[in-house]
Every structure is written in structure tokens, then in C-alpha cells.
Design an enzyme around this catalytic site. Structure first.
Site, PDB file in Angstrom:
ATOM      1  N   ALA A   1       0.849  -1.180   0.000  1.00 52.39           N
ATOM      2  CA  ALA A   1       0.000   0.000   0.000  1.00 52.39           C
ATOM      3  C   ALA A   1       0.892   1.240   0.000  1.00 52.39           C
ATOM      4  O   ALA A   1       2.060   1.184   0.389  1.00 52.39           O
ATOM      5  CB  ALA A   1      -0.922  -0.002   1.218  1.00 52.39           C
TER       6      ALA A   1
ATOM      7  N   GLY B   1       0.213  -4.958   0.973  1.00 50.62           N
ATOM      8  CA  GLY B   1      -1.018  -4.951   0.199  1.00 50.62           C
ATOM      9  C   GLY B   1      -0.909  -5.698  -1.104  1.00 50.62           C
ATOM     10  O   GLY B   1      -1.911  -6.211  -1.627  1.00 50.62           O
TER      11      GLY B   1
ATOM     12  N   GLU C   1      -1.459  -9.256  -0.241  1.00 48.00           N
ATOM     13  CA  GLU C   1      -2.884  -9.412   0.054  1.00 48.00           C
ATOM     14  C   GLU C   1      -3.717  -9.422  -1.225  1.00 48.00           C
ATOM     15  O   GLU C   1      -4.719 -10.135  -1.317  1.00 48.00           O
ATOM     16  CB  GLU C   1      -3.331  -8.301   1.002  1.00 48.00           C
ATOM     17  CG  GLU C   1      -2.754  -8.477   2.403  1.00 48.00           C
ATOM     18  CD  GLU C   1      -2.874  -7.234   3.267  1.00 48.00           C
ATOM     19  OE1 GLU C   1      -3.435  -7.333   4.365  1.00 48.00           O
ATOM     20  OE2 GLU C   1      -2.414  -6.146   2.837  1.00 48.00           O
TER      21      GLU C   1
ATOM     22  N   GLU D   1       4.260  -5.375   7.594  1.00 45.93           N
ATOM     23  CA  GLU D   1       3.602  -4.221   8.222  1.00 45.93           C
ATOM     24  C   GLU D   1       4.096  -3.930   9.635  1.00 45.93           C
ATOM     25  O   GLU D   1       4.141  -2.762  10.056  1.00 45.93           O
ATOM     26  CB  GLU D   1       2.080  -4.441   8.235  1.00 45.93           C
ATOM     27  CG  GLU D   1       1.394  -4.312   6.877  1.00 45.93           C
ATOM     28  CD  GLU D   1       1.421  -5.589   6.060  1.00 45.93           C
ATOM     29  OE1 GLU D   1       0.773  -5.628   5.008  1.00 45.93           O
ATOM     30  OE2 GLU D   1       2.090  -6.571   6.495  1.00 45.93           O
TER      31      GLU D   1
END
Length: 257
Positions: free
Chosen positions: A66, A111, A114, A134
């Protein structure tokens, strides 16, 4: 703007979506998620859709994560909305009735990992790097990583990756079941073409039924899941696709789906 963020190639219902922010290692921001959600909404409505392939532009990254620059100053409520945006988009991807495949080239972190997990399966180039780092940033995965990762690789390995933040190479990703296969990066385009031919040559209704049986059956007890399979198997015999497929086999020719 939308065409620059995600490039779309459609080959007779096999749609390839390329996240196109190579200067940011294809990091996911709100704009990319919004565009992906819009495209998935369009794809969901297509009866001629056969498969969706997702990859990243350039040779360095699938999706490196992200967008940290966008996230850095968010309040808790803003972070909640950002996570919900991503979760809703990934759920829409996961719910597509056709096979979805992540073609991972380079970094597949946070992300990005994911996003790959929201696909039905993933294939990686030999330079791919995976991880949920993270905790190194003082947060946890927020786009489904703590839930889809243990379902893919088991809870112990998911805890390993999510609590240490360590990165793994393509070989280890294959060993733990995070990806289905690994190949040289130079071979990835040829694999995409071969996969397009394979998926495009199969009966579209039966492919959708196979995905439905597996996805829906995983949330049921075995007896209920077997009953679902039987119902979907029988339903295949109600259409022209089964007759064409079996007739072609008997007549020793390729079926025309």
C-alpha cells in the site's frame, strides 16, 4: 487517468489487468483501489468473462504494498475507511465467478501480497519477493492478510510472516503453498499466453461451476459440500456445453466452446 493506473487487455474474455504505477513500484493508493473496484464491477456483469489475470507494470514489482506516503498521516478513522475500501475491492475480486490469477513479478509485499491472496492462485517469477512486513511500520496487515494468509499457508507460517515481517523468495513461497509455480521472469509472458489458451479452450460454464463448488464447498461440512458438487455436476448436463464437449471427445476433435 484510469487507463494509466490500470491497463486492460481483453483476449476473448480472458482479461489482464496491469497495475501501472511503476515509478511507485505499483503501490496501492485510493485512486488505484477505486479504479480496480470500477473495473471489477464491469467484469462482474460480463457473461462472456472467462478469467482475470492480474500483474504489475515493469520488472521490479507486482505490487510493493500500500502507498505509505498516503497512509502516513491518516487518523484511525481514515485508516479504517482505507482498509474497508481495499477489503471491499478484494472481496469483489475474490467473488468473481471465473478463475483469477496473480502473475507476480518482483516485489509482492504488504497490500500486494494481500492482492495476490485474493486471487484464486498465484504464479511467480524467480525474482519475486513476498512478505507481510507491516509490523516493521508499526501496524498490521489491513487488507485481509491476517485472514487469507493462514487459509493459504496455515496459521503457523502466517504468524511467522506477519509477526517477524521477514521477506521470502519465490522458492520458499512455492514450498509453503503461497504460489502454485515459479518460472524465470523471461518465461512469464509465454506462460500468460499459454494460460490464456488453456482457460479459453475450456467450457466456460463448467469452469465457473468448478470454482463455485470449491469456493462454496470450503465453507460447508463435507456431506453438504459433496451434495453441492453433485448438484452442480448434474446441472452441467442441462446445457449445450456438456453435449459439445463429450461429442467432441467421442469424435476425436477439439470442442467448440
Amino acid at each position: 487517468m484510469s487507463e494509466q493506473l490500470i491497463e486492460v487487455v481483453d483476449q476473448a474474455g480472458i482479461v489482464t489487468l496491469t497495475i501501472n504505477r511503476p515509478q511507485a513500484l505499483n503501490a496501492l493508493n485510493s485512486a488505484v483501489l477505486s479504479e480496480l473496484d470500477r473495473l471489477l464491477d464491469e467484469l462482474q456483469a460480463r457473461e462472456d468473462l472467462r478469467a482475470v489475470l492480474i500483474t504489475g507494470a515493469g520488472e521490479k514489482a507486482f505490487v510493493a504494498g500500500a502507498d505509505i506516503a498516503e497512509m502516513r498521516d491518516k487518523t484511525p478513522e481514515q485508516a479504517r475507511r482505507f482498509a474497508r475500501q481495499a477489503l471491499a475491492t478484494f472481496k469483489r475480486l475474490e467473488a468473481l465467478p471465473v478463475p483469477t490469477v496473480a502473475l507476480v513479478n518482483g516485489f509482492c509485499l504488504g497490500g500486494g501480497c494481500e492482492l495476490a491472496l485474493a486471487c484464486d492462485w498465484a504464479v511467480a517469477s524467480d525474482n519475486a519477493i513476498f512478505g507481510q512486513p507491516e509490523v516493521l511500520l508499526g501496524v498490521i496487515p489491513g487488507f485481509g492478510g491476517t485472514q487469507r494468509l493462514p487459509r493459504r499457508v496455515g496459521p503457523a507460517m502466517a504468524l511467522d510472516l506477519c509477526t517477524t515481517g521477514r521477506k521470502i523468495d519465490a522458492a520458499e513461497a512455492l514450498r509453503i503453498g503461497l504460489v502454485n509455480r515459479v518460472m524465470a521472469q523471461s518465461e512469464l509472458p509465454a506462460y500468460m499466453e499459454e494460460l490464456t489458451k488453456q482457460l479459453g479452450g475450456n467450457g466456460p460454464a463448467s469452469v465457473r461451476a468448478a470454482k463455485q463448488a470449491i469456493h462454496d464447498g470450503m465453507d460447508q461440512d463435507l456431506e453438504s459440500a459433496l451434495a453441492l458438487e453433485t448438484s452442480l455436476f448434474a446441472l452441467c448436463f442441462a446445457g449445450e456445453e456438456q453435449r459439445e464437449g463429450m461429442s467432441a471427445f467421442v469424435e476425436k476433435r477439439k470442442p467448440d466452446f
